[in-house]
Design an enzyme around this catalytic site. Structure first.
Site, PDB file in Angstrom:
ATOM      1  N   THR A 105     123.787   4.779  42.928  1.00  0.00           N
ATOM      2  CA  THR A 105     123.678   5.752  41.843  1.00  0.00           C
ATOM      3  C   THR A 105     125.014   6.463  41.642  1.00  0.00           C
ATOM      4  O   THR A 105     125.510   6.608  40.526  1.00  0.00           O
ATOM      5  CB  THR A 105     122.577   6.784  42.165  1.00  0.00           C
ATOM      6  OG1 THR A 105     121.357   6.077  42.391  1.00  0.00           O
ATOM      7  CG2 THR A 105     122.381   7.759  41.036  1.00  0.00           C
TER       8      THR A 105
ATOM      9  N   ARG B 292     121.912  14.580  43.924  1.00  0.00           N
ATOM     10  CA  ARG B 292     120.763  14.065  44.679  1.00  0.00           C
ATOM     11  C   ARG B 292     120.520  14.998  45.851  1.00  0.00           C
ATOM     12  O   ARG B 292     121.456  15.467  46.487  1.00  0.00           O
ATOM     13  CB  ARG B 292     121.046  12.646  45.181  1.00  0.00           C
ATOM     14  CG  ARG B 292     119.996  12.121  46.158  1.00  0.00           C
ATOM     15  CD  ARG B 292     120.198  10.661  46.503  1.00  0.00           C
ATOM     16  NE  ARG B 292     119.962   9.845  45.330  1.00  0.00           N
ATOM     17  CZ  ARG B 292     120.014   8.507  45.338  1.00  0.00           C
ATOM     18  NH1 ARG B 292     120.301   7.866  46.463  1.00  0.00           N
ATOM     19  NH2 ARG B 292     119.784   7.830  44.234  1.00  0.00           N
TER      20      ARG B 292
ATOM     21  N   HIS C 270     113.564  10.481  39.582  1.00  0.00           N
ATOM     22  CA  HIS C 270     114.881   9.844  39.524  1.00  0.00           C
ATOM     23  C   HIS C 270     115.010   9.322  38.095  1.00  0.00           C
ATOM     24  O   HIS C 270     114.951   8.125  37.842  1.00  0.00           O
ATOM     25  CB  HIS C 270     114.919   8.707  40.549  1.00  0.00           C
ATOM     26  CG  HIS C 270     116.294   8.131  40.777  1.00  0.00           C
ATOM     27  ND1 HIS C 270     117.396   8.525  40.070  1.00  0.00           N
ATOM     28  CD2 HIS C 270     116.718   7.184  41.653  1.00  0.00           C
ATOM     29  CE1 HIS C 270     118.443   7.837  40.497  1.00  0.00           C
ATOM     30  NE2 HIS C 270     118.071   7.035  41.444  1.00  0.00           N
TER      31      HIS C 270
END
Lengths: 510, 510, 510
Positions: free
Chosen positions: C71, C121, C149
């Site tokens: 990510t 995150r 997410h």
């Protein structure tokens, strides 16, 4: 001196290392505040990136041997907004440090990578002066041990400057939190000492109290330092209250619970600031478990630490620009200055009578006599030198009538590492080098007395250097040195001190 | 061949993986030295950033599964000064490696992120060839296990080239330190084997001695390798002395104290280089605790390792430029080449007599017979295959008269992971696949014999491939394979070897 | 709605936080798919860098409190290809997190560093909504605990969109792997609920089964959710099969071996996909030890997860562009919105009879009575509040006839941290504030019931806020709240719920 009066002709940051806030003149500090304000004005007027081509083709190396988000990120933002590049490391995992690389070699490696400036943080005091000595490119101290953090001091001063419309004389500052272990407090108060009519008030538990040597130093620099009974007393009389986080990571054998107890009444909550016209500053981060500032204070108009954080970016932007705005770049020399090879820490002794006399059990032709040892370490030193393993003779003797222990060996010479190890085990021993039955040299190998000084790490191979600005000091951590034993005569000491430089002159660059 | 004679027409680094220094021709090495010298000339003439638009819109992925400051930073500097971008990871904390992602998938993920080139370091031998096989973009080996580090070899050669005004023939090289565990020594000496009249001298404790297979290899490539009695003997006869750090992290059950003992006389101090016209090189970092080079040598004119460090930047700058100077970019295919699915490691066996004969206790209709097992592992293998849990029959028998253990099961087939696990427990077992009572296939599943080879990690799912350049070798770590058991006939082996490719051909790119 | 019909006039991502996929309208999702397809077309036509000046002078902050390569790298690639800058951290080593900095302060620090957008995150549910509340710049959720997410969901939807030529209605989706712990499954299926005629089929061991609350939620949003007997049954009826990695790191007391057993038949191998016209998707990484997808499937035409990985880059590129394409930038305010100071979680109680009546052993003039305590925690709470240490009285009583325990003290007030600590030990206790012998306030301090919700971490000082969209929910993790004790009357609850906002309105930006 008022804002605007700075004589810009004398101010030049090219090739200057930024090691200690005390290296700055008042004029330099004011000049940097003006430049940071210029950055502030651009930022607040939508011109953040007007500067974005000023340092194209400049690169900053970040060398953070200790954790950092704040300082590292603000240097990164500063160079980024000026159009420059950056690279480096944080933490020692994943780096050559785990392979036992010295600071010296790591600096050289970074220089070989064509950086234009280094920002570095390291847990040992004095490590940044050493880095600056080694590097041909300028080095910025991002925090060395408990010692200094000069760009923090600059941004703190800039914050006062901004809140106070450029006035820095006559300030009433309160200091709080951990006054004993924080480098921030030290650097800021030293910076303030450049200005007139400064009063510093503080109140803290003895464990977290301002060190008396710092108090003395500040007073000698004209600051009025007042210890108050309570934090509230301090707060009431201050325009700015500078709070700090207890540096738990630097306190040995102390738990967070202990610290919370020491902090006691020192925590800032609404009741302490209610109705007061004070700005609470903090270098951040606030420790949310100790909560040295209660979260409700964050919502109060006294809160000044978030603007202070942005000021860090603006000041570093100004500083990097001033350091790197010049044409050209430093090419990598690939060699080390010979000034890094030898120290000036051998205090020559002159009295010779005892060496060839009755005191020594028998004369040796060539070898070393280590005299005036701390009792009981003779054997340890012989082991450390590996005399038996290397098949050298050794005699260890304690002559109680003369209250001395000495070690005699036919080992022909001592390396600097060996001298350092001896000095760590037995400070201020006298080293006699014997050649053809005569003492060819007799000296004390002086070691910095600050336990956290980088020079005490044997395998860093840092040559010890002292200077004497009235007090004899370690070049690296700048701590004073005081003779511990009566063996060294006043004459010997005076001669030694006379041989020392009077200040920290930069090591000659290539 | 002398400097300047390179035929540039044949030299093309587009889409080439940089895995082993042996993949380079002499002409390519010389060409890269010339290009790196061009970078040197720019750097030293104030034109560092003349190249800063050459690789705009190119991006380098750093994938460092092992610690690295030096190699990683120099790749970063190289791409930065060429105007390109970079991203990636170092260490396995904070990455998907902790989530058990394969090298294959990590490579694909990085490719999906539109990088143009990957520089990677990994602790396992052969991992870089595998990465190169998987990637559609070129991959540069930044060190695979104890195997290779080709850009280090290139920068070392370039250092010799620069010190020697372009001459690489006729060199007298000394090698020192850890000749047993260092990939640097291997890569450099292989690189030197391209040139004429090269003499390598070395002296070391047996524990750190140059491996005999490397000596043989170098001799077969025309290098004169001489083991001398002492380091001083080597030093006296060498123009360059290449010192290396003991790779403690690769030595099992050995302490730093042991290594210091093994090093003994091999440490370089002033006494070893005094008065000699030798350049001391070192890939760095020097381990400051072992101090394989004494710090005083750092100040001597023999010191050549800091310029060598900068040469790393210049060589990598030249290499990246040559690899990426072309128009266009590789779009991400999103699929894996089928060439990565299957290995060529099934050595077919032909003798069938025993399978249907008396040897097997009873015939089975469909299943697997694993024959020639290492004694005692039959049960383990049955467990590993989960036969009981999965409700398959198994018979394990040891027929002492035939000196063989076998495992028979009605499990219909073996997956590659199962075959690999069997081969790890019992190398060179014979696998018989039984269909309708007949042996439909009979083979030995060969596994690379190098314990540190990436292909032995079962969950990486790397298909084993061998090639035969006179010696049968693992495609990945390039180590030779030697049949261990007499079960495989010469004819079977010859047929197998005949089926292998003669060299490491690149996997067909999409 | 078909491709191309999006009304672009209503779509505007400036200053929008990206917290939950449910915050997107169908039109917004389709619009982003179109923009990502535009990025795809550029990429595949050699125009990767046509966008490379679109976000010059924009900077992305990455704040990854949990490991991430995928990510993080794809956000980095996205901003890089758009010409923007990036910085940040991954993991909590080497950052101020180890110095106990709150999320709030870390966000402010990053804002002070002039970033334009944050991608974050964090292991705790709801942490991203809190980050968004604190930040004046937009925040993108890169994964909060087991919660959401959203950019993963967007890229998943985009993958379906691309494979299906823009059609998203009428899809037959299979879901597999870890349906219980994965945030990906939740976000994707919620995203699908925007479209018509969606059928989701799944099959899993009970331990990994889709949570019933999610099933209900999806059904209430019009999705047809079918649990099948076998994975093969699911696969046969699906156009797309979305496989996920068992989130071992989120399962307490479960070993990898357990998970492999739970997975059982759920692993995807060639036998499950042979001959089927299905695309297997996966958010990656695949756990190579569990091998939820067998490596041979990677070579099959059903493999869709590598293209999906690239779609992540393209979608994030589209999203960042849409968020940041506007003129100007947000200057740092340096203060916190007062909306972050107070929660709305004090459920006022009205019944007063018992307080002044016989129930309390004696009346107090000023202090606090904490009533309806969980049995046995009275002493713990008194300790937690440090009553004895701080020299306050306390009486703890259990009146068995009324089935209640209460704690009475002359402590004048309770801070929010104290209230939270009490609520953690004894949920839904009644707090009575006594002033001059009268109850001045009587309330229940409600705490989110989700153990992993960020609001339960006392030292983060997050004011609890609920909203009521028919169900009463935590503003941060969006989990429903259900009254546990009968002490709160229906009228009291109704009044409380009536006072709550109906949805998560953004906190007013400065």
């Amino acid at each position: 001196m008022e804002k605007g009066e700075v004589n810009k002709m004398e101010i030049d940051f090219q090739d200057k290392d930024i090691i200690s806030i005390t290296d700055f003149t008042k004029e330099e500090i004011l000049y940097l505040c003006q430049q940071a304000q210029r950055m502030y004005d651009l930022e607040k007027n939508g011109k953040r990136y007007d500067s974005s081509h000023q340092l194209t083709n400049r690169a900053l190396a970040s060398m953070f041997y200790e954790p950092s988000t704040r300082t590292r990120t603000s240097f990164n933002t500063a160079i980024r907004e000026l159009g420059g590049q950056r690279d480096g490391f944080v933490g020692t995992e994943g780096t050559s440090v785990t392979k036992k690389e010295t600071i010296r070699d790591t600096i050289k490696m970074m220089e070989a990578n064509h950086f234009d400036v280094i920002a570095m943080r390291h847990p040992l005091d004095g490590s940044l002066q050493w880095a600056a000595d080694v590097a041909d490119i300028p080095v910025i101290n991002g925090g060395d041990g408990t010692n200094e953090h000069p760009t923090q001091a600059l941004l703190d001063i800039f914050t006062l400057y901004m809140y106070n419309d450029g006035r820095l004389n006559g300030l009433n500052m309160g200091l709080g939190g951990d006054l004993a272990y924080g480098r921030t407090i030290r650097s800021l108060s030293l910076a303030l000492s450049h200005f007139d009519d400064i009063t510093i008030r503080w109140s803290a538990d003895d464990f977290l109290a301002m060190p008396t040597d710092l108090t003395s130093l500040l007073e000698s620099r004209g600051i009025n330092v007042i210890r108050e009974q309570t934090v509230k007393d301090v707060m009431r009389q201050s325009e700015f209250y500078y709070m700090t986080r207890p540096q738990l990571e630097r306190m040995e054998g102390v738990t967070q619970e202990d610290v919370i107890r020491f902090m006691g009444d020192a925590r800032i909550d609404l009741s302490k600031v209610d109705g007061l016209d004070v700005k609470v500053m903090h270098p951040l981060p606030v420790n949310s478990e100790i909560a040295e500032i209660d979260y409700r204070v964050f919502f109060s108009s006294v809160q000044g630490f978030f603007p202070q954080a942005e000021n860090g970016v603006l000041m570093r932007k100004a500083l990097l620009y001033e350091m790197l705005k010049y044409e050209g770049y430093t090419t990598f020399s690939g060699s080390l200055s010979s000034a890094l090879e030898h120290g000036n820490n051998r205090l020559q002794r002159t009295g010779k009578e005892r060496v060839n006399g009755v005191l020594y059990i028998d004369k040796i032709s060539d070898g070393v006599v280590i005299d005036h040892l701390v009792e009981g370490v003779g054997k340890q030193i012989a082991d450390e030198l590996g005399l038996e393993k290397r098949r050298y003779d050794s005699v260890i003797a304690s002559l109680s009538e003369h209250q001395k222990t000495f070690l005699k060996t036919n080992l022909p010479e001592l390396t600097n590492r060996e001298l350092k190890r001896i000095a760590l085990m037995s400070p201020e021993a006298t080293i006699n080098i014997i050649r053809e039955g005569e003492v060819s040299e007799k000296f004390v190998y002086l070691l910095c007395q600050n336990d956290n000084c980088v020079t005490r790490v044997v395998n860093e191979d840092i040559p010890l250097k002292f200077y004497d600005d009235g007090t004899m000091r370690c070049r690296y951590c700048r701590q004073p040195y005081e003779i511990q034993t009566p063996k060294v005569s006043e004459q010997e000491l005076a001669t030694f001190r006379g041989s020392l430089p009077k200040s920290i002159e930069p090591i000659h660059q290539h």
